[in-house]
Design a protein around this motif. Structure first.
Motif, PDB file in Angstrom:
ATOM      1  N   THR A 198       0.836  -1.202   0.000  1.00  0.00           N
ATOM      2  CA  THR A 198       0.000   0.000   0.000  1.00  0.00           C
ATOM      3  C   THR A 198       0.869   1.250   0.000  1.00  0.00           C
ATOM      4  OG1 THR A 198      -0.084  -0.164   2.400  1.00  0.00           O
ATOM      5  CG2 THR A 198      -1.915  -1.090   1.198  1.00  0.00           C
ATOM      6  N   ARG A 201       1.755   1.928  -3.538  1.00  0.00           N
ATOM      7  CA  ARG A 201       0.602   2.404  -4.297  1.00  0.00           C
ATOM      8  C   ARG A 201       0.315   3.862  -3.965  1.00  0.00           C
ATOM      9  NH1 ARG A 201      -3.941  -0.363  -6.121  1.00  0.00           N
ATOM     10  NH2 ARG A 201      -2.582  -2.141  -6.406  1.00  0.00           N
ATOM     11  N   ARG A 202       0.434   4.190  -2.673  1.00  0.00           N
ATOM     12  CA  ARG A 202       0.217   5.584  -2.279  1.00  0.00           C
ATOM     13  C   ARG A 202       1.270   6.487  -2.919  1.00  0.00           C
ATOM     14  NH1 ARG A 202      -0.594   3.570   3.185  1.00  0.00           N
ATOM     15  NH2 ARG A 202      -2.818   3.172   3.361  1.00  0.00           N
ATOM     16  N   ASN A 209      -0.949  12.170  -9.188  1.00  0.00           N
ATOM     17  CA  ASN A 209      -2.009  13.167  -9.131  1.00  0.00           C
ATOM     18  C   ASN A 209      -2.336  13.446  -7.671  1.00  0.00           C
ATOM     19  OD1 ASN A 209      -4.278  14.761  -9.347  1.00  0.00           O
ATOM     20  ND2 ASN A 209      -5.144  13.603 -11.042  1.00  0.00           N
ATOM     21  N   ALA A 212      -6.018  14.051  -6.792  1.00  0.00           N
ATOM     22  CA  ALA A 212      -6.845  12.845  -6.819  1.00  0.00           C
ATOM     23  C   ALA A 212      -6.561  11.992  -5.588  1.00  0.00           C
ATOM     24  CB  ALA A 212      -6.577  12.050  -8.095  1.00  0.00           C
ATOM     25  N   ARG A 214      -5.533  13.016  -2.675  1.00  0.00           N
ATOM     26  CA  ARG A 214      -6.113  13.676  -1.504  1.00  0.00           C
ATOM     27  C   ARG A 214      -7.621  13.431  -1.445  1.00  0.00           C
ATOM     28  NH1 ARG A 214      -7.707  19.144   0.427  1.00  0.00           N
ATOM     29  NH2 ARG A 214      -8.295  19.689  -1.692  1.00  0.00           N
ATOM     30  N   LEU A 215      -8.282  13.577  -2.599  1.00  0.00           N
ATOM     31  CA  LEU A 215      -9.731  13.410  -2.629  1.00  0.00           C
ATOM     32  C   LEU A 215     -10.141  11.948  -2.503  1.00  0.00           C
ATOM     33  CD1 LEU A 215     -10.816  16.041  -5.303  1.00  0.00           C
ATOM     34  CD2 LEU A 215     -10.867  16.221  -2.820  1.00  0.00           C
ATOM     35  N   ALA A 216      -9.169  11.037  -2.622  1.00  0.00           N
ATOM     36  CA  ALA A 216      -9.485   9.623  -2.392  1.00  0.00           C
ATOM     37  C   ALA A 216      -9.221   9.256  -0.941  1.00  0.00           C
ATOM     38  CB  ALA A 216      -8.666   8.738  -3.329  1.00  0.00           C
ATOM     39  N   GLY A 217      -8.881  10.243  -0.129  1.00  0.00           N
ATOM     40  CA  GLY A 217      -8.718   9.985   1.287  1.00  0.00           C
ATOM     41  C   GLY A 217      -7.307   9.618   1.707  1.00  0.00           C
TER      42      GLY A 217
ATOM     43  N   PHE B 318     -17.234  17.625   1.655  1.00  0.00           N
ATOM     44  CA  PHE B 318     -16.347  16.462   1.601  1.00  0.00           C
ATOM     45  C   PHE B 318     -15.115  16.646   2.485  1.00  0.00           C
ATOM     46  CE2 PHE B 318     -13.346  13.676  -0.942  1.00  0.00           C
ATOM     47  CZ  PHE B 318     -13.954  12.495  -0.572  1.00  0.00           C
ATOM     48  N   ALA B 320     -12.648  18.723   1.860  1.00  0.00           N
ATOM     49  CA  ALA B 320     -11.460  19.108   1.094  1.00  0.00           C
ATOM     50  C   ALA B 320     -11.178  20.595   1.207  1.00  0.00           C
ATOM     51  CB  ALA B 320     -11.640  18.721  -0.376  1.00  0.00           C
ATOM     52  N   VAL B 338     -10.977  15.260   4.643  1.00  0.00           N
ATOM     53  CA  VAL B 338     -11.260  14.207   3.665  1.00  0.00           C
ATOM     54  C   VAL B 338     -11.124  12.834   4.307  1.00  0.00           C
ATOM     55  CG1 VAL B 338     -10.578  13.202   1.480  1.00  0.00           C
ATOM     56  CG2 VAL B 338     -10.460  15.653   1.781  1.00  0.00           C
ATOM     57  N   GLY B 339     -10.103  12.680   5.163  1.00  0.00           N
ATOM     58  CA  GLY B 339      -9.880  11.389   5.800  1.00  0.00           C
ATOM     59  C   GLY B 339     -11.107  10.912   6.549  1.00  0.00           C
ATOM     60  N   VAL B 342     -14.092  10.084   4.180  1.00  0.00           N
ATOM     61  CA  VAL B 342     -14.001   8.788   3.500  1.00  0.00           C
ATOM     62  C   VAL B 342     -14.264   7.660   4.496  1.00  0.00           C
ATOM     63  CG1 VAL B 342     -12.429   7.222   2.284  1.00  0.00           C
ATOM     64  CG2 VAL B 342     -12.455   9.645   1.707  1.00  0.00           C
ATOM     65  N   MET B 348     -16.582  11.223  -3.360  1.00  0.00           N
ATOM     66  CA  MET B 348     -16.859  12.333  -4.260  1.00  0.00           C
ATOM     67  C   MET B 348     -16.259  12.110  -5.639  1.00  0.00           C
ATOM     68  SD  MET B 348     -16.409  16.431  -3.965  1.00  0.00           S
ATOM     69  CE  MET B 348     -14.673  16.611  -4.189  1.00  0.00           C
ATOM     70  N   ALA B 357      -9.246  13.547 -10.164  1.00  0.00           N
ATOM     71  CA  ALA B 357      -9.718  12.228  -9.778  1.00  0.00           C
ATOM     72  C   ALA B 357      -8.889  11.072 -10.326  1.00  0.00           C
ATOM     73  CB  ALA B 357     -11.170  12.045 -10.215  1.00  0.00           C
ATOM     74  N   LEU B 370      -8.434   3.255  -5.792  1.00  0.00           N
ATOM     75  CA  LEU B 370      -7.581   4.290  -5.192  1.00  0.00           C
ATOM     76  C   LEU B 370      -8.011   4.635  -3.769  1.00  0.00           C
ATOM     77  CD1 LEU B 370      -5.171   6.130  -5.866  1.00  0.00           C
ATOM     78  CD2 LEU B 370      -6.800   7.885  -6.504  1.00  0.00           C
ATOM     79  N   ALA B 371      -9.307   4.547  -3.505  1.00  0.00           N
ATOM     80  CA  ALA B 371      -9.766   4.899  -2.158  1.00  0.00           C
ATOM     81  C   ALA B 371      -9.904   3.669  -1.272  1.00  0.00           C
ATOM     82  CB  ALA B 371     -11.103   5.632  -2.238  1.00  0.00           C
ATOM     83  N   PHE B 373      -7.783   0.532  -1.752  1.00  0.00           N
ATOM     84  CA  PHE B 373      -6.787  -0.539  -1.907  1.00  0.00           C
ATOM     85  C   PHE B 373      -6.214  -0.981  -0.572  1.00  0.00           C
ATOM     86  CE2 PHE B 373      -4.322   3.376  -2.520  1.00  0.00           C
ATOM     87  CZ  PHE B 373      -3.264   3.184  -1.660  1.00  0.00           C
ATOM     88  N   ALA B 374      -6.175  -0.056   0.393  1.00  0.00           N
ATOM     89  CA  ALA B 374      -5.650  -0.446   1.704  1.00  0.00           C
ATOM     90  C   ALA B 374      -6.547  -1.503   2.338  1.00  0.00           C
ATOM     91  CB  ALA B 374      -5.522   0.778   2.605  1.00  0.00           C
ATOM     92  N   ARG B 424     -15.044   3.834  -8.158  1.00  0.00           N
ATOM     93  CA  ARG B 424     -14.101   3.904  -7.046  1.00  0.00           C
ATOM     94  C   ARG B 424     -14.844   3.904  -5.715  1.00  0.00           C
ATOM     95  NH1 ARG B 424     -10.458   8.965  -7.352  1.00  0.00           N
ATOM     96  NH2 ARG B 424      -9.496   7.628  -8.901  1.00  0.00           N
ATOM     97  N   TRP B 425     -15.952   4.641  -5.689  1.00  0.00           N
ATOM     98  CA  TRP B 425     -16.645   4.795  -4.408  1.00  0.00           C
ATOM     99  C   TRP B 425     -17.584   3.627  -4.151  1.00  0.00           C
ATOM    100  CZ3 TRP B 425     -13.964   7.667  -1.567  1.00  0.00           C
ATOM    101  CH2 TRP B 425     -13.232   8.716  -2.133  1.00  0.00           C
TER     102      TRP B 425
END
Lengths: 334, 518
Positions: A198, A201-202, A209, A212, A214-217, B318, B320, B338-339, B342, B348, B357, B370-371, B373-374, B424-425
């Motif tokens: 991970t 990947r991060r 990006n 992107a 940041r907005l994915a958490g 969100f 951000a 954001v953390g 999510v 979003m 995105a 991306l949001a 994978f962990a 993704r979401w």
């Protein structure tokens, strides 16, 4: 052959762009060896010399190789670290003071790693939370870390009297130098870290990006900090490796390592703007450089010419990379 | 200096004529048959909703984009400027909505940027300053010093410099893209005075504005664009009824296929507690005192123009952006970033797919996970096979085409890229989805699919908060509609109690009022 045919062939052989580039670097290595054979046939006639020469090349690549692995992570994550040579010098000097040497080999290793890590954390905090541009933050660190190293050492060369440390460079488990084993472990660990975890990947997401990510958490700042910390840790390890090779440390050690590491990462296919890079490519980049150095050494040529050739290779590699990238994007537009 | 030194041309002379002009971008037909005829000395207004193609059209005229089809004639000759410089040399100057000034250059240097006067490579600073002073005086702003750095000027001053640049060319046609958007009321009066001065000298002006009142005051004729087509041409600006103008802007040329809303819940059925509650959310200069709630399974739409603060509101919900006041809660838990958003199950799909995105060079499955994978990983090691399988299931659910999750995201069409972002979401078990302009750059067929997907999510209990500048989209898709105007939520109603004209009136009313003389 048309670009489409190239792609079809790549698909047939299951080659991606990285594999193609790595094959190209292997080709460069082969060419360099051939030049060596042609210029010094009498040396290459002796199998023992050849074996020892290969090990010498690998040993010389070990410390810079470790730094390049760390550098690849930083660049893939969208940053740059100009202070790696200075961090090595500071870690090397700090770990060879008389006071540190009194704690023995483990004390020295521990000190080098902690100093490297700490400087990396300072870089990371300045960049991610202080919002300094990486170029500026690490440029400042380049100057000040070397300054501190000179201050600590009193500009003197500090000889290591610790046999355990000094023997690291000369022990050869299974006939291969320990430092080369160390490089192999770091490269393998770096590959796994970048491609299978991970964290890796991060790293790609943050460099590719950041918005992107940041907005994915993803916590972009914390991750950036960790990348520079990892870089510092690699520098600490490299400091030990260089100290054992020279049996000493000084404030001027690892000079211009930042440039060598960045160049090796770039010709290995790491995108300077972040988001893309390979550990294997970086390793090949390092090997190309140390082979060139070796080629010049066995021919008794000056390092000045060598630096000019290195510069040419960097330019050529980046030009080829851009050309390939452009032809690829044009292909996709069609 | 001035183009007006030429013989005054008769007002009826058509200087610019566009016939069936087409411009396509990958996946979008931005211009799809534009007709436009501009006469010397007139103010020709272009009217249309966001995304109607106005900006693309002026970029074609300015030589930034090149038309793919149709004919453009300029002063009677075929016209296809290869570069912005070529368009300027031909006498077409453009004042863009986002001011294209260099902050760290002086007023004079900006005015003559790209065509600096020089002798032997040395700029003629004094000559440029003198010319700039003349132009500024003509613009009614002799008080702006030519040597002042542009960044030291207020917004209105920058607008003047932008106009000075247009005048520094011997322009025969000046295109103004929402020039009044950043101007105070008395500045607008001055702008109109300048425009009248220009047209009196035979210079044609293409004037783009959302403010109907301005068009009434300054315009001569109006051409209306909708979905890249001219829907009405050469209407008299002063006498055409508002209803007719709005009708031309909204008259639908694309059939939107919206999935049916679920039947009304039986009376007395328990209403689900809202999953998202926003109270008094404020960010100075962006939006004020926004309060709203979204329940599970509900689609709430926010209608508003670009710049009304809707995207900023969504990003603040969100986490951000940091609010200046107010709270956002998910199931009673405060959202602070954001953390935490999510973690609480918020997702979003931002407005700018590519820049906000997607990792364009990475494969689709890595973009989809991306949001999350962990969550797939074991002890820090990613599980690519599991991720790929999950991504493939989501791809099937969303009917992703091509059905190949190893392909770089860059190679997908706009609609399919959007599916990746929405997907993704879905993988993360999201319970509240924030969608900002989900169908921008998405072709008609893919739109219908996306609508279906969004409705399907709502039926599965996901709450959806949707922002769109396309009023029909909000009305067709949402259960409940909030109208946003200039940073405020001004109206709230069930979607089936509203029609498009009403919403457009609400969206633009403030602009109308603001544009009217006090």
């Amino acid at each position: 052959m048309t670009a489409e045919a190239v792609r079809a062939r790549q698909r047939r052989w299951n080659l991606d762009d990285n594999a193609v580039r790595n094959l190209g670097l292997v080709g460069v290595l082969v060419v360099l060896v051939v030049i060596g054979v042609v210029t010094r046939p009498e040396l290459y006639a002796d199998p023992t010399w050849v074996r020892n020469n290969v090990l010498t090349i690998l040993q010389q690549a070990s410390a810079i190789g470790v730094v390049t692995v760390g550098m690849t992570f930083v660049i893939v994550g969208g940053g740059i670290d100009l202070s790696v040579g200075a961090i090595i010098a500071l870690a090397g000097v700090w770990s060879t003071t008389l006071a540190t040497q009194s704690y023995g080999a483990l004390g020295m290793i521990f000190t080098a790693l902690v100093v490297g890590l700490a400087v990396g954390v300072v870089n990371g905090v300045l960049i991610s939370y202080g919002r300094l541009v990486p170029f500026i933050a690490t440029l400042a660190m380049l100057v000040s870390a070397r300054g501190l190293a000179a201050q600590i050492s009193g500009k003197q060369t500090q000889v290591s009297t610790n046999d355990t440390i000094n023997n690291l460079a000369t022990t050869r488990p299974l006939g291969i130098p320990l430092l080369v084993w160390l490089l192999a472990v770091v490269v393998a660990a770096g590959w796994v870290l970048l491609n299978r975890t991970t964290f890796g990947r991060r790293t790609v997401a943050v460099g590719g990006n950041p918005e992107a990510a940041r907005l994915a958490g993803i916590n972009v700042k914390r991750h950036t900090l960790m990348l520079y910390a990892l870089m510092g840790l690699c520098c600490g390890l490299a400091a030990i490796m260089l100290t054992s090779q020279a049996t000493s440390a000084q404030a001027a050690m690892a000079n211009l390592y930042e440039l060598d590491a960045i160049a090796a990462a770039i010709i290995g296919g790491t995108l300077l703007s972040g988001g893309r890079g390979t550990i294997v490519g970086a390793l090949f980049g390092v090997l190309v450089f140390s082979t060139i150095t070796n080629l010049f050494a066995i021919n008794n040529l000056s390092t000045e010419v060598q630096n000019m050739v290195k510069g040419g290779i960097i330019v050529a590699a980046v030009l080829i990379q851009q050309f390939r990238y452009r032809s690829l994007t044009q292909l996709l537009k069609r | 200096m001035s183009a007006g030194t030429e013989s005054r041309r008769a007002g009826a002379d058509t200087v610019l004529r566009l016939t069936d002009v087409v411009k396509t971008f990958p996946g979008v037909r931005a211009l799809d048959g534009v007709q436009l005829a501009v006469r010397a000395g007139e103010v020709h207004c272009l009217l249309g909703q966001n995304g109607a193609g106005k900006s693309t059209l002026i970029k074609v005229l300015a030589g930034v984009h090149h038309a793919d089809g149709g004919e453009i004639s300029w002063l009677g000759d075929p016209f296809a400027p290869a570069t912005p410089q070529a368009a300027m040399r031909a006498g077409i100057a453009t004042i863009y909505q986002e001011l294209d000034l260099v902050d760290d250059l002086s007023v004079a240097e900006n005015a003559f940027l790209g065509h600096e006067r020089s002798r032997f490579g040395f700029t003629r600073r004094r000559a440029i300053a003198t010319s700039t002073r003349e132009i500024l005086a003509r613009l009614g702003h002799p008080e702006i010093p030519p040597h002042r750095l542009v960044k030291a000027l207020p917004a209105a001053g920058k607008q003047i410099v932008s106009m000075a640049r247009a005048l520094s060319h011997d322009a025969r046609l000046i295109v103004m893209d929402e020039p009044s958007a950043v101007l105070a009321h008395d500045e607008v009066e001055n702008l109109f005075r300048i425009i009248r001065d220009l047209t009196a000298n035979g210079i044609a002006v293409i004037y783009i504005s959302h403010r109907l009142a301005e068009i009434r005051e300054i315009g001569d004729r109006v051409t209306v664009l909708k979905d890249g087509r001219t829907t009405a041409a050469d209407l008299p600006a002063r006498t055409t009824p508002t209803r007719e103008l709005v009708g031309s802007m909204t008259g639908r040329s694309i059939e939107y296929l919206f999935p049916a809303r679920p039947a009304e819940p039986a009376a007395g059925a328990p209403v689900a507690d809202p999953v998202l509650v926003v109270q008094g959310l404020t960010r100075h200069g962006e939006f004020v005192d926004a309060s709203l709630a979204v329940a599970p399974g509900e689609i709430v739409g926010i209608a508003g123009l670009v710049g009304s603060g809707r995207s900023e509101l969504l990003e603040t919900i969100f986490g951000a952006r940091r609010p200046d006041a107010g709270t956002v809660t998910m199931d009673g838990h405060r959202i602070t970033g954001v953390g935490s958003a999510v973690r609480r199950g918020m997702g979003m799909a931002p407005e700018e797919r590519k820049s906000q995105a997607l990792l364009l060079d990475e494969p689709v499955y890595k973009n989809m996970t991306l949001a999350s994978f962990a969550g797939f990983a074991h002890g820090g090691f990613t599980a690519a096979r599991d991720e790929r399988a999950a991504a493939l299931r989501t791809a099937d659910l969303l009917e992703l085409r091509p059905r190949d999750v190893d392909r770089p995201a860059r190679t997908l069409s706009g609609g399919n890229q959007q599916k990746v972002v929405v997907g993704r979401w879905l993988l993360g078990g999201t319970r509240l989805l924030l969608l900002d302009e989900p169908t921008r750059g998405v072709d008609v067929g893919a739109r219908a699919e996306l609508y279906q997907v969004i409705r399907g999510l709502a039926e599965d209990g996901v709450a959806v908060l949707l922002v769109s500048s396309e009023v029909p989209e909000v009305l067709g898709l949402a259960d409940r509609v909030l109208v946003m105007r200039e940073g405020r939520l001004v109206h709230e109603a069930p979607a089936d109690e509203l029609d498009e004209d009403t919403v457009l009136d609400l969206v633009m009313a403030g602009s109308l009022l603001e544009g009217e003389p006090a």
